[in-house]
Motif scaffolding. Structure first.
Motif, PDB file in Angstrom:
ATOM      1  N   THR A 185       0.874  -1.176   0.000  1.00  0.00           N
ATOM      2  CA  THR A 185       0.000   0.000   0.000  1.00  0.00           C
ATOM      3  C   THR A 185       0.910   1.225   0.000  1.00  0.00           C
ATOM      4  OG1 THR A 185      -0.094  -0.018   2.426  1.00  0.00           O
ATOM      5  CG2 THR A 185      -1.857  -1.154   1.250  1.00  0.00           C
ATOM      6  N   GLY A 186       0.330   2.402  -0.102  1.00  0.00           N
ATOM      7  CA  GLY A 186       1.136   3.623  -0.112  1.00  0.00           C
ATOM      8  C   GLY A 186       0.743   4.521  -1.268  1.00  0.00           C
ATOM      9  N   GLY A 187       1.703   5.246  -1.808  1.00  0.00           N
ATOM     10  CA  GLY A 187       1.405   6.172  -2.896  1.00  0.00           C
ATOM     11  C   GLY A 187       2.622   6.970  -3.295  1.00  0.00           C
ATOM     12  N   VAL A 188       2.382   8.024  -4.038  1.00  0.00           N
ATOM     13  CA  VAL A 188       3.451   8.841  -4.605  1.00  0.00           C
ATOM     14  C   VAL A 188       3.576  10.159  -3.854  1.00  0.00           C
ATOM     15  CG1 VAL A 188       4.245  10.053  -6.672  1.00  0.00           C
ATOM     16  CG2 VAL A 188       3.164   7.807  -6.880  1.00  0.00           C
ATOM     17  N   VAL A 189       4.809  10.531  -3.520  1.00  0.00           N
ATOM     18  CA  VAL A 189       5.113  11.826  -2.913  1.00  0.00           C
ATOM     19  C   VAL A 189       5.973  12.609  -3.904  1.00  0.00           C
ATOM     20  CG1 VAL A 189       6.318  13.024  -1.047  1.00  0.00           C
ATOM     21  CG2 VAL A 189       5.014  10.945  -0.565  1.00  0.00           C
ATOM     22  N   ILE A 190       5.567  13.829  -4.221  1.00  0.00           N
ATOM     23  CA  ILE A 190       6.300  14.652  -5.180  1.00  0.00           C
ATOM     24  C   ILE A 190       6.852  15.884  -4.479  1.00  0.00           C
ATOM     25  CG2 ILE A 190       6.189  15.936  -7.341  1.00  0.00           C
ATOM     26  CD1 ILE A 190       3.869  14.186  -8.188  1.00  0.00           C
ATOM     27  N   ASP A 191       8.165  16.021  -4.484  1.00  0.00           N
ATOM     28  CA  ASP A 191       8.817  17.207  -3.940  1.00  0.00           C
ATOM     29  C   ASP A 191       8.940  18.269  -5.016  1.00  0.00           C
ATOM     30  OD1 ASP A 191       9.113  15.938  -1.531  1.00  0.00           O
ATOM     31  OD2 ASP A 191      11.280  15.604  -1.696  1.00  0.00           O
ATOM     32  N   TYR A 192       8.675  19.511  -4.649  1.00  0.00           N
ATOM     33  CA  TYR A 192       8.785  20.653  -5.545  1.00  0.00           C
ATOM     34  C   TYR A 192       8.085  20.390  -6.885  1.00  0.00           C
ATOM     35  CZ  TYR A 192      12.333  21.525  -2.027  1.00  0.00           C
ATOM     36  OH  TYR A 192      12.983  21.679  -0.832  1.00  0.00           O
ATOM     37  N   PRO A 193       6.800  20.105  -6.851  1.00  0.00           N
ATOM     38  CA  PRO A 193       6.066  19.716  -8.062  1.00  0.00           C
ATOM     39  C   PRO A 193       6.012  20.791  -9.138  1.00  0.00           C
ATOM     40  CG  PRO A 193       4.551  20.210  -6.260  1.00  0.00           C
ATOM     41  CD  PRO A 193       5.926  20.180  -5.668  1.00  0.00           C
ATOM     42  N   ASN A 194       6.205  22.049  -8.763  1.00  0.00           N
ATOM     43  CA  ASN A 194       6.110  23.134  -9.735  1.00  0.00           C
ATOM     44  C   ASN A 194       7.461  23.561 -10.296  1.00  0.00           C
ATOM     45  OD1 ASN A 194       3.264  23.350  -9.348  1.00  0.00           O
ATOM     46  ND2 ASN A 194       3.632  24.492  -7.453  1.00  0.00           N
ATOM     47  N   SER A 195       8.524  22.842  -9.928  1.00  0.00           N
ATOM     48  CA  SER A 195       9.860  23.186 -10.394  1.00  0.00           C
ATOM     49  C   SER A 195      10.341  22.156 -11.415  1.00  0.00           C
ATOM     50  CB  SER A 195      10.839  23.234  -9.217  1.00  0.00           C
ATOM     51  OG  SER A 195      12.167  23.361  -9.667  1.00  0.00           O
ATOM     52  N   THR A 196      10.820  22.630 -12.543  1.00  0.00           N
ATOM     53  CA  THR A 196      11.310  21.723 -13.584  1.00  0.00           C
ATOM     54  C   THR A 196      12.570  20.989 -13.145  1.00  0.00           C
ATOM     55  OG1 THR A 196      10.426  23.184 -15.299  1.00  0.00           O
ATOM     56  CG2 THR A 196      12.065  21.558 -15.984  1.00  0.00           C
ATOM     57  N   LYS A 197      13.501  21.715 -12.492  1.00  0.00           N
ATOM     58  CA  LYS A 197      14.782  21.128 -12.116  1.00  0.00           C
ATOM     59  C   LYS A 197      14.735  20.408 -10.763  1.00  0.00           C
ATOM     60  CE  LYS A 197      17.713  24.340 -14.706  1.00  0.00           C
ATOM     61  NZ  LYS A 197      18.845  25.306 -14.618  1.00  0.00           N
ATOM     62  N   PHE A 202       8.850  10.296  -5.520  1.00  0.00           N
ATOM     63  CA  PHE A 202       9.142   9.181  -4.633  1.00  0.00           C
ATOM     64  C   PHE A 202       7.914   8.283  -4.518  1.00  0.00           C
ATOM     65  CE2 PHE A 202      11.984  12.559  -3.363  1.00  0.00           C
ATOM     66  CZ  PHE A 202      13.186  11.919  -3.094  1.00  0.00           C
ATOM     67  N   LEU A 203       8.102   7.011  -4.755  1.00  0.00           N
ATOM     68  CA  LEU A 203       7.057   6.022  -4.522  1.00  0.00           C
ATOM     69  C   LEU A 203       7.279   5.461  -3.125  1.00  0.00           C
ATOM     70  CD1 LEU A 203       4.672   4.281  -5.514  1.00  0.00           C
ATOM     71  CD2 LEU A 203       6.365   2.673  -6.437  1.00  0.00           C
ATOM     72  N   CYS A 204       6.345   5.729  -2.222  1.00  0.00           N
ATOM     73  CA  CYS A 204       6.463   5.300  -0.823  1.00  0.00           C
ATOM     74  C   CYS A 204       5.502   4.141  -0.572  1.00  0.00           C
ATOM     75  CB  CYS A 204       6.134   6.458   0.113  1.00  0.00           C
ATOM     76  SG  CYS A 204       7.222   7.892  -0.088  1.00  0.00           S
ATOM     77  N   GLY A 221       8.201  21.707  -0.828  1.00  0.00           N
ATOM     78  CA  GLY A 221       7.926  22.727  -1.832  1.00  0.00           C
ATOM     79  C   GLY A 221       6.453  22.957  -2.085  1.00  0.00           C
ATOM     80  N   THR A 222       5.606  22.428  -1.199  1.00  0.00           N
ATOM     81  CA  THR A 222       4.165  22.653  -1.311  1.00  0.00           C
ATOM     82  C   THR A 222       3.720  23.550  -0.173  1.00  0.00           C
ATOM     83  OG1 THR A 222       3.640  20.694   0.012  1.00  0.00           O
ATOM     84  CG2 THR A 222       3.866  20.384  -2.363  1.00  0.00           C
ATOM     85  N   GLU A 223       2.473  23.936  -0.179  1.00  0.00           N
ATOM     86  CA  GLU A 223       1.976  24.878   0.822  1.00  0.00           C
ATOM     87  C   GLU A 223       2.068  24.331   2.239  1.00  0.00           C
ATOM     88  OE1 GLU A 223      -1.943  26.021  -0.205  1.00  0.00           O
ATOM     89  OE2 GLU A 223      -1.361  27.108  -2.018  1.00  0.00           O
ATOM     90  N   GLN A 224       1.978  22.993   2.393  1.00  0.00           N
ATOM     91  CA  GLN A 224       1.990  22.395   3.718  1.00  0.00           C
ATOM     92  C   GLN A 224       3.215  21.503   3.924  1.00  0.00           C
ATOM     93  OE1 GLN A 224      -1.718  20.310   3.936  1.00  0.00           O
ATOM     94  NE2 GLN A 224      -2.916  22.167   4.211  1.00  0.00           N
ATOM     95  N   GLU A 225       4.367  21.952   3.424  1.00  0.00           N
ATOM     96  CA  GLU A 225       5.550  21.102   3.455  1.00  0.00           C
ATOM     97  C   GLU A 225       6.031  20.815   4.872  1.00  0.00           C
ATOM     98  OE1 GLU A 225       8.231  23.859   1.311  1.00  0.00           O
ATOM     99  OE2 GLU A 225       9.523  23.630   3.011  1.00  0.00           O
ATOM    100  N   ASN A 226       5.623  21.595   5.862  1.00  0.00           N
ATOM    101  CA  ASN A 226       6.064  21.360   7.232  1.00  0.00           C
ATOM    102  C   ASN A 226       5.159  20.404   7.991  1.00  0.00           C
ATOM    103  OD1 ASN A 226       8.291  23.116   7.078  1.00  0.00           O
ATOM    104  ND2 ASN A 226       6.955  24.884   7.383  1.00  0.00           N
ATOM    105  N   THR A 227       4.191  19.793   7.297  1.00  0.00           N
ATOM    106  CA  THR A 227       3.269  18.880   7.967  1.00  0.00           C
ATOM    107  C   THR A 227       3.554  17.428   7.604  1.00  0.00           C
ATOM    108  OG1 THR A 227       1.642  19.058   6.178  1.00  0.00           O
ATOM    109  CG2 THR A 227       1.460  20.632   7.984  1.00  0.00           C
ATOM    110  N   VAL A 228       4.827  17.119   7.340  1.00  0.00           N
ATOM    111  CA  VAL A 228       5.220  15.746   7.020  1.00  0.00           C
ATOM    112  C   VAL A 228       4.833  14.825   8.165  1.00  0.00           C
ATOM    113  CG1 VAL A 228       7.160  14.222   6.571  1.00  0.00           C
ATOM    114  CG2 VAL A 228       7.111  16.492   5.554  1.00  0.00           C
ATOM    115  N   GLN A 229       4.115  13.766   7.858  1.00  0.00           N
ATOM    116  CA  GLN A 229       3.592  12.869   8.872  1.00  0.00           C
ATOM    117  C   GLN A 229       4.624  11.854   9.367  1.00  0.00           C
ATOM    118  OE1 GLN A 229       0.529  13.204  10.211  1.00  0.00           O
ATOM    119  NE2 GLN A 229       0.350  15.043   8.970  1.00  0.00           N
ATOM    120  N   TYR A 230       5.643  11.572   8.573  1.00  0.00           N
ATOM    121  CA  TYR A 230       6.592  10.518   8.942  1.00  0.00           C
ATOM    122  C   TYR A 230       7.536  10.947  10.061  1.00  0.00           C
ATOM    123  CZ  TYR A 230       5.646   7.414   4.985  1.00  0.00           C
ATOM    124  OH  TYR A 230       5.084   6.554   4.103  1.00  0.00           O
TER     125      TYR A 230
END
Length: 260
Positions: A185-197, A202-204, A221-230
Motif C-alpha cells: 500500500t502507499g502512494g506517490v510523494v512529489i517534492d517541488y512539483p512546480n519546479s522543472t529542475k 518518490f514512490l512510498c 515545496g508545497t503549501e503544507q511542506e512542514n506537515t510531514v507525517q513521517y
C-alpha cells in the motif's frame, strides 16, 4: 499500460552495459552527481521514518558504487546493496563501503530470506524494469517478481521508498499497479512539483500495517511542506551514534539469529 514499456534503443542499452567501467568511474567521480545522489538518498531515508533510538537494517536496491549507501551509514544504519552492474560494484568494493554488495538483477527478484529488512531505499533505478532490454524480458512479469520477493524480504510494517524518473504517467501507473498487486500500500510523494529542475518523485510503499502513521507525507515545496507525517525532523547529514559497541557484522548476525 503497454505504452509504458520502453525499448532498449531509447535508453542506450540495459543498465549492466550502460554503466560499463568508464561510465561507472565518471558517475562516481562527478561532484554534481554525488551531491544529487546524497541529497535524494537522505530524503529517502527521511521518508522511511526509521526509529531514532536504534539502527535499522536497510536494503539499497540499485546501490551502484555505494553513494546512496554512504547516506545510510551516515544516518547510523546498516545496509546491504544489490546492483546489476559489475563495474559499479567493483568501485563500491574499492571504495570500501560499509555495506555488503550483491551482484543481482532485480527483475529476477530479491535473493534474501523473509523478514530480513527493516526498510528499503532505491535511487533512480526502478524505471529500468519498464525496459524490454532482451527478447525474454517482460516488464510486467519482472516488476511483479521484484515486488513479490521484495515484500517477502521486508519485516511487517516496513517501508520502501523509491526515487524514480518515470518517462510517462503510464509508466508510473504500471509500476504502482504491480506493487499494489503484490500487497503493498502507499502512494506517490512529489517534492517541488512546480519546479522543472528540483522536482523529484518518490514512490512510498508500506509492507503490511505500519507501526506508526500510514499517512503519506506532504511533498517538499508545497503549501503544507512542514506537515510531514513521517518525521518531525529532517535528516541533517550528521552521523547518528549507534548504540553499544557491537560491530556491524555482529549486529547483523544477531538480527539473523532472532529471525530463525
Amino acid at each position: 499500460l503497454r505504452e509504458a514499456v520502453v525499448s532498449t534503443q531509447s535508453t542506450g542499452g540495459p543498465p549492466e552495459l550502460f554503466y560499463n567501467e568508464s561510465e561507472a568511474i565518471k558517475y562516481t567521480n562527478n561532484s554534481r552527481i554525488i551531491e544529487i545522489q546524497m541529497s535524494m538518498s537522505s530524503r529517502a531515508i527521511e521518508l522511511l521514518n526509521l526509529p531514532d533510538d536504534q539502527p535499522s537494517f536497510i536494503l539499497d536496491v540499485g546501490c551502484g558504487s555505494g553513494l546512496s549507501g554512504e547516506g545510510i551509514t551516515e544516518a547510523g544504519h546498516y545496509w546491504v546493496g544489490m546492483d546489476i552492474s559489475p563495474s559499479m560494484l567493483e568501485i563500491a568494493v574499492e571504495r570500501e563501503t560499509e555495506g555488503d554488495v550483491v551482484l543481482s538483477d532485480i527483475g529476477e527478484g530479491v535473493p534474501f530470506r523473509a523478514g530480513t529488512f527493516d526498510g528499503v531505499i532505491s535511487i533512480s533505478v526502478l524505471q529500468w524494469l519498464c525496459n524490454a532490454d532482451k527478447v525474454t524480458h517482460n516488464p510486467f512479469k519482472r516488476l511483479r517478481r521484484f515486488f513479490t520477493m521484495l515484500y517477502s524480504s521486508m519485516r511487517s510494517g516496513g517501508r520502501a521508498v523509491f526515487q524514480v524518473y518515470p518517462e510517462s504517467p503510464k509508466q508510473m501507473e504500471l509500476i504502482t499497479e504491480q506493487a499494489t498487486r503484490c500487497g503493498f500500500t502507499g502512494g506517490v510523494v512529489i517534492d517541488y512539483p512546480n519546479s522543472t529542475k528540483a522536482k523529484k518523485i518518490f514512490l512510498c510503499l508500506f509492507a503490511g500495517t505500519p507501526v506508526t502513521s500510514c499517512q503519506l507525507p506532504q511533498g517538499l515545496g508545497t503549501e503544507q511542506e512542514n506537515t510531514v507525517q513521517y518525521s518531525n525532523d529532517r535528516f541533517t547529514g550528521k552521523k547518528r551514534k549507534r548504540t553499544g559497541d557491537v560491530t556491524r557484522r555482529e549486529w547483523i548476525q544477531n538480527k539473523k539469529q532472532k529471525m530463525r
